[in-house]
Write a protein that holds these residues in place. Structure first.
Motif, short mmCIF file in Angstrom:
data_model
loop_
_atom_site.label_atom_id
_atom_site.label_comp_id
_atom_site.label_asym_id
_atom_site.label_seq_id
_atom_site.Cartn_x
_atom_site.Cartn_y
_atom_site.Cartn_z
N ARG A 15 0.46 -1.37 -0.16
CA ARG A 15 -0.30 -0.19 -0.21
C ARG A 15 0.74 1.11 -0.26
O ARG A 15 0.36 2.29 0.05
N THR A 16 1.94 1.08 0.05
CA THR A 16 2.94 2.53 -0.04
C THR A 16 2.86 2.63 -1.76
O THR A 16 2.27 2.02 -2.34
N LEU A 17 3.27 3.94 -1.89
CA LEU A 17 3.42 5.32 -3.43
C LEU A 17 3.50 3.04 -4.44
O LEU A 17 3.23 3.35 -5.48
N ALA A 18 4.96 3.03 -3.78
CA ALA A 18 5.54 2.68 -4.69
C ALA A 18 5.55 1.48 -5.08
O ALA A 18 4.92 0.73 -6.46
N THR A 19 4.42 0.53 -4.24
CA THR A 19 3.55 -0.66 -4.21
C THR A 19 2.97 -0.91 -4.52
O THR A 19 2.24 -1.36 -5.37
N VAL A 20 1.86 0.14 -4.47
CA VAL A 20 0.57 0.37 -4.77
C VAL A 20 0.65 0.35 -6.68
O VAL A 20 0.16 -0.23 -7.24
N ALA A 21 2.02 1.38 -7.23
CA ALA A 21 1.94 1.40 -8.73
C ALA A 21 2.25 0.05 -9.00
O ALA A 21 2.11 -0.74 -10.75
N ALA A 22 3.05 -0.66 -8.35
CA ALA A 22 3.60 -2.49 -8.53
C ALA A 22 2.33 -3.58 -8.51
O ALA A 22 2.56 -4.19 -10.17
N THR A 23 1.34 -3.03 -8.12
CA THR A 23 -0.02 -4.03 -7.97
C THR A 23 -0.45 -3.44 -8.88
O THR A 23 -1.04 -2.43 -9.37
N LYS A 33 -8.50 -0.93 -8.47
CA LYS A 33 -8.84 0.08 -7.34
C LYS A 33 -7.98 0.50 -6.19
O LYS A 33 -8.13 1.12 -5.98
N TYR A 34 -6.22 0.08 -6.40
CA TYR A 34 -5.69 0.36 -5.15
C TYR A 34 -5.19 2.14 -5.64
O TYR A 34 -4.62 2.72 -4.59
N GLN A 35 -4.70 2.12 -7.01
CA GLN A 35 -4.36 2.93 -7.75
C GLN A 35 -5.42 4.21 -7.90
O GLN A 35 -4.73 5.27 -7.97
N LYS A 36 -6.57 4.10 -8.06
CA LYS A 36 -7.32 5.68 -9.00
C LYS A 36 -7.39 6.62 -8.01
O LYS A 36 -6.70 7.48 -8.06
N PRO A 37 -7.28 6.46 -6.46
CA PRO A 37 -7.26 8.06 -5.93
C PRO A 37 -5.33 9.05 -6.15
O PRO A 37 -5.24 10.16 -4.90
N TYR A 38 -4.66 8.10 -6.27
CA TYR A 38 -3.04 8.53 -5.59
C TYR A 38 -2.46 8.39 -7.00
O TYR A 38 -1.27 8.90 -7.12
N HIS A 39 -3.45 8.88 -7.98
CA HIS A 39 -2.16 9.55 -9.29
C HIS A 39 -1.42 10.76 -8.91
O HIS A 39 -2.07 11.55 -8.59
N PRO A 40 -0.40 11.01 -9.73
CA PRO A 40 0.54 10.33 -10.15
C PRO A 40 1.12 9.46 -9.71
O PRO A 40 1.47 9.66 -8.76
#
Ligand code: PLP
Length: 399
Positions: free
Chosen positions: A142-150, A154-161
């Motif tokens: 759930r960290t920013l790098a691992t969310v990008a890796a995931t 659904k886990y990425q959507k609110p956290y762009h870029p």
């Protein structure tokens, strides 16, 4: 405190990332059992999402915590730490890795693995190799790098870029993987069995072909064994099923038996890329977490819990397959060892999970169509018989 008072405090003061939780608060546990604030007993077939591999309050874990807490809890990695050195040695002796670094969680271990893959090529004079290919429906944290890796939107959507440098391809699709590799690729990262998205195993042929691709193209292979590691799948590590050795693999969940700890494990030539100052952690590798990790790993090895998980997993899968004959709502039972997914052909997973809970059995669901079972590795045949009976009843009551 009464359950309704606890719920009231939670609703008022805790950030609401979990929504309406199952309305129960556990007070103590022993083995596979938990007891709630009203004194009601439960059978835990989820084990804190694959964390409580030895069950609850295993005496060896409790003793390790007590003994180490009385001696030394923390001193910082500016100094040498005996339990840290010993746990690293034990992990290396029992795996394909040559060196270890400790973190505090799964996501953090994966962050470290991602950093290690990047710095490995940076130090080779190839900083353009930074991209990591991961799988669709993967889960890496759930960290920013691992969310990008995931590989789940659904886990990425609110956290762009999102953090750049990740590409996602479908599991078991070699063509897609070959097409995704570019001159910027540094590594392929995957779970031997995808856990969080519903227990989807990578096939042995796929893993062997991925390894060959990595060898041919000079890419690093990273396995996220945070859920599959430490006996869960019936072998000590998930990679042992396919005999494909990763260059880096990560651990967490079961390693501390509930005390937070993660690990980055790597082959020597890769591990060498981390030099003084390149990575660090305040809590990572502290005496308490490592002493506990050592007691967990010792117990898994001494009590042959990976072998037991294999045997009990087979028994549980057989029982579930029999249930599938009786209840056509079950369309597939899949997994390895005690990492099991039950695919349903209608959207009843939450209802079934709730019915099992009412009958004193904790199981998990993934979305509306999949049940997930991750009992402690110490689960017995009788425990399994009890669970299967309850699940049978729950399925019966659906009609
Ligand atoms: C649970 C899990 C993570 C994340 O671990 P945390 O300790 O929650 O950060 C990462 N990868 C996999 C495969 C997991 O199952």
């Amino acid at each position: 405190m009464k359950l309704n008072e606890i719920i009231e405090l939670d609703k008022k003061y805790y950030m609401n990332t979990f929504g309406n939780r199952t309305p129960v608060c556990f007070e103590y546990g022993k083995g596979i059992n938990l007891w709630d604030t009203e004194g009601r007993k439960y059978y835990d077939f989820l084990a804190g999402i694959a964390v409580n591999a030895l069950g609850h309050s295993h005496p060896k874990i409790v003793n390790a915590i007590k003994e180490q807490a009385e001696k030394l809890i923390h001193c910082s990695s500016l100094y040498y730490i005996e339990p840290q050195a010993k746990l690293a040695k034990k992990l290396v002796e029992n795996s394909c890795a040559d060196r270890v670094f400790f973190a505090n969680s799964g996501a953090e271990a994966n962050e470290g693995a991602i950093k290690l893959a990047r710095i490995y090529f940076y130090k080779k004079g190839q900083p353009e190799k930074y991209e990591i290919i991961t799988l669709i429906n993967s889960f890496h944290g759930r960290t920013l790098a691992t969310v990008a890796a995931t590989g789940q939107e659904k886990y990425q959507k609110p956290y762009h870029p999102l953090m750049p440098g990740f590409k996602h391809v479908p599991i078991n699709d070699l063509e897609a993987l070959y097409n995704a590799v570019s001159e910027n690729t540094c590594a392929i990262m995957l779970e031997p069995i995808q856990g969080e998205s519903g227990v989807h195993p990578a096939t042995d042929e796929y893993l062997k072909a991925v390894k060959k691709l990595c060898d041919d193209k000079g890419l690093l292979l990273i396995f996220d064994e945070i859920q599959t590691g430490l006996g869960r799948t019936g072998k000590l590590f998930g990679y042992q099923h396919s005999c494909v050795e990763p260059d880096i693999f990560t651990l967490a969940k079961a390693l501390g038996g509930g005390v937070p700890i993660g690990a980055i494990c790597a082959k020597e030539h890769v591990a060498q890329a981390f030099e003084p100052g390149d990575h660090g952690s305040t809590f990572g590798g502290n005496p308490l977490a490592c002493a506990v990790g050592l007691s967990v790993l010792d117990t898994i090895l001494e009590e042959k819990l990976a072998e037991k998980a294999c045997e009990m997993g087979r028994y549980l899968m057989d029982c579930l397959s029999s249930l599938a004959q009786k209840h056509p709502i079950i369309s597939e039972v899949r997994g390895k060892g005690l990492m099991i997914g039950v695919q349903l052909n209608s959207e009843k997973a939450v209802e079934i999970k709730d019915k099992c809970f009412e009958k004193g059995y904790l199981i998990g669901n993934v979305g509306k169509n999949i049940l997930r079972l991750l009992p402690p590795l110490v689960v017995s045949r009788e425990d399994i018989d009890g669970m299967v009976k309850i699940l049978d009843e729950a399925l019966e009551e659906l009609h």
